[in-house]
Design a protein around this motif. Sequence first.
Motif, short mmCIF file in Angstrom:
data_model
loop_
_atom_site.label_atom_id
_atom_site.label_comp_id
_atom_site.label_asym_id
_atom_site.label_seq_id
_atom_site.Cartn_x
_atom_site.Cartn_y
_atom_site.Cartn_z
N ASP A 17 0.83 -1.20 0.00
CA ASP A 17 0.00 0.00 0.00
C ASP A 17 0.87 1.26 0.00
OD1 ASP A 17 -2.22 -1.59 0.05
OD2 ASP A 17 -2.55 -1.41 2.23
N HIS A 18 1.94 1.22 0.80
CA HIS A 18 2.85 2.37 0.89
C HIS A 18 3.51 2.66 -0.46
CE1 HIS A 18 6.16 4.93 2.08
NE2 HIS A 18 7.04 3.99 1.77
N LEU A 19 4.02 1.62 -1.12
CA LEU A 19 4.70 1.81 -2.40
C LEU A 19 3.72 2.23 -3.49
CD1 LEU A 19 7.11 -1.28 -2.27
CD2 LEU A 19 7.74 1.13 -2.06
N THR A 20 2.51 1.70 -3.44
CA THR A 20 1.49 2.10 -4.42
C THR A 20 1.16 3.58 -4.28
OG1 THR A 20 0.55 -0.13 -4.45
CG2 THR A 20 -0.85 1.66 -5.24
N GLN A 31 3.60 0.73 -9.33
CA GLN A 31 2.54 -0.20 -9.74
C GLN A 31 3.08 -1.61 -9.58
OE1 GLN A 31 1.26 0.84 -13.69
NE2 GLN A 31 0.28 2.74 -13.03
N LEU A 32 2.57 -2.31 -8.57
CA LEU A 32 3.11 -3.62 -8.20
C LEU A 32 2.20 -4.74 -8.68
CD1 LEU A 32 4.20 -2.88 -4.51
CD2 LEU A 32 5.52 -2.57 -6.61
N CYS A 77 8.27 -1.90 -12.06
CA CYS A 77 9.34 -1.04 -12.56
C CYS A 77 8.74 0.28 -13.06
CB CYS A 77 10.10 -1.71 -13.71
SG CYS A 77 10.95 -3.24 -13.25
N ARG A 78 9.56 1.34 -13.07
CA ARG A 78 9.15 2.61 -13.64
C ARG A 78 10.38 3.36 -14.14
NH1 ARG A 78 7.29 5.70 -8.04
NH2 ARG A 78 9.38 6.13 -7.22
N CYS A 103 13.54 -0.69 -10.62
CA CYS A 103 12.60 -1.76 -10.26
C CYS A 103 12.60 -1.97 -8.76
CB CYS A 103 12.96 -3.06 -10.97
SG CYS A 103 12.81 -2.99 -12.77
N VAL A 104 11.42 -2.28 -8.22
CA VAL A 104 11.30 -2.56 -6.79
C VAL A 104 10.66 -3.94 -6.63
CG1 VAL A 104 9.01 -1.50 -6.56
CG2 VAL A 104 10.53 -1.61 -4.58
N ASP A 105 11.07 -4.65 -5.57
CA ASP A 105 10.58 -6.01 -5.35
C ASP A 105 10.42 -6.22 -3.84
OD1 ASP A 105 9.73 -8.51 -6.26
OD2 ASP A 105 11.70 -9.39 -5.91
#
Length: 228
Positions: free
Chosen positions: A175-178, A183-184, A195-196, A208-210
């Motif tokens: 929720d925090h990253l969104t 966009q996960l 990724c963005r 990119c985040v994971d």
Amino acid sequence: MIILFFGIPLACWALAARTFRVGWIVGTVLGLCALAEVALTEEWILAGAKVTLLLAFGLATVVVLGTGIVVEGRRVGVRELRSSGVRGVVGLILSGLYCVLGLGYVLLTVLLYVVNGPVAATPSSAEVLPLPAGLAVAENREWCGSGSQTICTREIQVRSKTGLPDDAVVRQLRDHLTQTGWQLAPDTTGSWGGCRDEGRLLDRQQVCVDVQDDQNGLFVLVETADSW
């Protein structure tokens, strides 16, 4: 060392300048370019366009230095630079050399960045932090590894301050990253990632985040890669 490097064209102009008015005008512009280059290198300003602006200011420095020499040479009553003594000759040689090398460096760097994209660098913690209330950073590590690609990674281990189970922490992180623009989507391993594109012009790169939850803990990985 950074200040000395970006001060080279100013030193060249100090040797080549022959008139008070043009000398101060060109010197001031070169000094401002040098200050801007130092600020960009240290990432005090506009870190998202660092390479693009450094090359732009490098090109501007070459143009200003060359223009200053030409303008002074066309002013009535000003001796030719070749006849203005050792200082003038040395200034002319160094200025010409700097302009040729500087222009070549700018053009070559632009070509390399257009072909290969920006050089991978460790992403900032600001991609993830600050965490939402109730979560804390247990560890924050960074590294780069090379192979067919260079991949730079920031690994942030997250824990709950209130003893929440990992699946609840994962939901909080998603929720925090969104909310911060990511966009996960889930993958086959159960992780959530996306990724963005970030940065401008030559600095534009994919980040990119994971979000990973395994037996070693709960981690957020942020990565960039290059083809150099």
